[in-house]
Design a protein around this motif. Sequence first.
Motif, PDB file in Angstrom:
ATOM      1  N   ASP A  45       0.841  -1.195   0.000  1.00  0.00           N
ATOM      2  CA  ASP A  45       0.000   0.000   0.000  1.00  0.00           C
ATOM      3  C   ASP A  45       0.876   1.245   0.000  1.00  0.00           C
ATOM      4  O   ASP A  45       1.881   1.313   0.695  1.00  0.00           O
ATOM      5  CB  ASP A  45      -0.901   0.014   1.240  1.00  0.00           C
ATOM      6  CG  ASP A  45      -1.980  -1.060   1.184  1.00  0.00           C
ATOM      7  OD1 ASP A  45      -2.294  -1.511   0.070  1.00  0.00           O
ATOM      8  OD2 ASP A  45      -2.484  -1.448   2.256  1.00  0.00           O
ATOM      9  N   GLY A  46       0.462   2.223  -0.798  1.00  0.00           N
ATOM     10  CA  GLY A  46       1.198   3.481  -0.834  1.00  0.00           C
ATOM     11  C   GLY A  46       2.182   3.592  -1.976  1.00  0.00           C
ATOM     12  O   GLY A  46       2.812   4.638  -2.157  1.00  0.00           O
ATOM     13  N   VAL A  47       2.344   2.523  -2.769  1.00  0.00           N
ATOM     14  CA  VAL A  47       3.223   2.591  -3.933  1.00  0.00           C
ATOM     15  C   VAL A  47       2.422   2.261  -5.189  1.00  0.00           C
ATOM     16  O   VAL A  47       1.359   1.653  -5.121  1.00  0.00           O
ATOM     17  CB  VAL A  47       4.427   1.624  -3.811  1.00  0.00           C
ATOM     18  CG1 VAL A  47       5.287   1.984  -2.620  1.00  0.00           C
ATOM     19  CG2 VAL A  47       3.961   0.178  -3.729  1.00  0.00           C
ATOM     20  N   LYS A  48       2.971   2.660  -6.320  1.00  0.00           N
ATOM     21  CA  LYS A  48       2.286   2.443  -7.590  1.00  0.00           C
ATOM     22  C   LYS A  48       2.241   0.961  -7.930  1.00  0.00           C
ATOM     23  O   LYS A  48       3.211   0.239  -7.754  1.00  0.00           O
ATOM     24  CB  LYS A  48       3.011   3.209  -8.693  1.00  0.00           C
ATOM     25  CG  LYS A  48       2.318   3.141 -10.043  1.00  0.00           C
ATOM     26  CD  LYS A  48       3.059   3.972 -11.075  1.00  0.00           C
ATOM     27  CE  LYS A  48       2.366   3.887 -12.430  1.00  0.00           C
ATOM     28  NZ  LYS A  48       3.070   4.691 -13.461  1.00  0.00           N
ATOM     29  N   LYS A  49       1.102   0.505  -8.404  1.00  0.00           N
ATOM     30  CA  LYS A  49       0.943  -0.883  -8.822  1.00  0.00           C
ATOM     31  C   LYS A  49       1.399  -1.045 -10.279  1.00  0.00           C
ATOM     32  O   LYS A  49       1.260  -0.138 -11.085  1.00  0.00           O
ATOM     33  CB  LYS A  49      -0.513  -1.319  -8.685  1.00  0.00           C
ATOM     34  CG  LYS A  49      -1.133  -1.054  -7.308  1.00  0.00           C
ATOM     35  CD  LYS A  49      -0.423  -1.813  -6.199  1.00  0.00           C
ATOM     36  CE  LYS A  49      -1.200  -1.729  -4.881  1.00  0.00           C
ATOM     37  NZ  LYS A  49      -1.088  -0.426  -4.211  1.00  0.00           N
ATOM     38  N   PHE A  50       1.946  -2.219 -10.580  1.00  0.00           N
ATOM     39  CA  PHE A  50       2.422  -2.488 -11.930  1.00  0.00           C
ATOM     40  C   PHE A  50       1.821  -3.790 -12.451  1.00  0.00           C
ATOM     41  O   PHE A  50       2.375  -4.865 -12.248  1.00  0.00           O
ATOM     42  CB  PHE A  50       3.950  -2.575 -11.944  1.00  0.00           C
ATOM     43  CG  PHE A  50       4.628  -1.245 -11.830  1.00  0.00           C
ATOM     44  CD1 PHE A  50       4.902  -0.491 -12.957  1.00  0.00           C
ATOM     45  CD2 PHE A  50       4.969  -0.741 -10.590  1.00  0.00           C
ATOM     46  CE1 PHE A  50       5.517   0.750 -12.852  1.00  0.00           C
ATOM     47  CE2 PHE A  50       5.586   0.490 -10.474  1.00  0.00           C
ATOM     48  CZ  PHE A  50       5.866   1.242 -11.605  1.00  0.00           C
ATOM     49  N   PRO A  51       0.684  -3.730 -13.128  1.00  0.00           N
ATOM     50  CA  PRO A  51       0.127  -4.935 -13.743  1.00  0.00           C
ATOM     51  C   PRO A  51       1.041  -5.403 -14.871  1.00  0.00           C
ATOM     52  O   PRO A  51       1.783  -4.614 -15.460  1.00  0.00           O
ATOM     53  CB  PRO A  51      -1.232  -4.462 -14.279  1.00  0.00           C
ATOM     54  CG  PRO A  51      -1.113  -2.988 -14.414  1.00  0.00           C
ATOM     55  CD  PRO A  51      -0.167  -2.536 -13.349  1.00  0.00           C
ATOM     56  N   PRO A  52       1.004  -6.702 -15.194  1.00  0.00           N
ATOM     57  CA  PRO A  52       1.924  -7.255 -16.197  1.00  0.00           C
ATOM     58  C   PRO A  52       1.899  -6.554 -17.551  1.00  0.00           C
ATOM     59  O   PRO A  52       2.951  -6.366 -18.167  1.00  0.00           O
ATOM     60  CB  PRO A  52       1.468  -8.709 -16.315  1.00  0.00           C
ATOM     61  CG  PRO A  52       0.844  -9.020 -14.996  1.00  0.00           C
ATOM     62  CD  PRO A  52       0.178  -7.755 -14.571  1.00  0.00           C
ATOM     63  N   ASP A  53       0.716  -6.160 -18.015  1.00  0.00           N
ATOM     64  CA  ASP A  53       0.653  -5.519 -19.327  1.00  0.00           C
ATOM     65  C   ASP A  53       1.360  -4.169 -19.331  1.00  0.00           C
ATOM     66  O   ASP A  53       1.960  -3.773 -20.336  1.00  0.00           O
ATOM     67  CB  ASP A  53      -0.798  -5.370 -19.793  1.00  0.00           C
ATOM     68  CG  ASP A  53      -1.657  -4.563 -18.832  1.00  0.00           C
ATOM     69  OD1 ASP A  53      -1.279  -4.388 -17.666  1.00  0.00           O
ATOM     70  OD2 ASP A  53      -2.749  -4.104 -19.258  1.00  0.00           O
ATOM     71  N   GLN A  54       1.350  -3.476 -18.190  1.00  0.00           N
ATOM     72  CA  GLN A  54       2.043  -2.192 -18.102  1.00  0.00           C
ATOM     73  C   GLN A  54       3.553  -2.402 -18.074  1.00  0.00           C
ATOM     74  O   GLN A  54       4.307  -1.658 -18.717  1.00  0.00           O
ATOM     75  CB  GLN A  54       1.601  -1.432 -16.851  1.00  0.00           C
ATOM     76  CG  GLN A  54       2.232  -0.049 -16.763  1.00  0.00           C
ATOM     77  CD  GLN A  54       1.734   0.739 -15.557  1.00  0.00           C
ATOM     78  OE1 GLN A  54       0.836   0.298 -14.854  1.00  0.00           O
ATOM     79  NE2 GLN A  54       2.315   1.893 -15.326  1.00  0.00           N
TER      80      GLN A  54
END
Length: 200
Positions: free
Chosen positions: A157-166
């Motif tokens: 929590d509190g950091v940017k999420k990185f989905p696989p497609d991104q």
Amino acid sequence: MAARSKNILRQLGHPRGLLGRFILWRLNRINRGMNDLTFRALNLTDEDHVLEIGFGGGTLIERILSKTAAQITGTDISTLAIKGATKRYNAAIQKGRLQLAPCDNTALPFENDSFSKACCVNVIYFWSDVAAMLVETHRILKSGGQFIVCYQENAPDGVKKFPPDQVEAILKTTGFIDVTISHGADKLSRSYHCTIATKP
């Protein structure tokens, strides 16, 4: 409570002090499954020279040292992590199999075309400039070299999420090709992904 959470988040990105020692120990446990998946994805040979970016507690370094004859370089923003790994793996350093170096979140202190493979585990969310770090990783890899990025489905929590497609899109924008993705899961890290990309 919010201040405490922010402090933990800062420690995850840059362990230091007494709390940092605990964080590094904890990360070794949390990252166990992710390190296993990354090690398999690296598919190292004895001729490889691999760079781990943000090695933290150093358990992936230990796996590489014990299971292969590959040469290893580790870099981390945390002085505490570097001191700990220097002490723990001093024999490998003395034999010339392992080198350790500090880095920051935007640049890598290595020459162009230095490594056949590079990897990072659970650190992409803490880079202040993800694109810049990927450009740097592309720069230090040899032609045909591979970059393995392992990251959680649900980042802290509190950091940017990185989905696989991104992640795939950013890698391709940086100049990487032949992007493939594998997946894993365990009780501590839950779901995670391992993206492999090649420098042309």
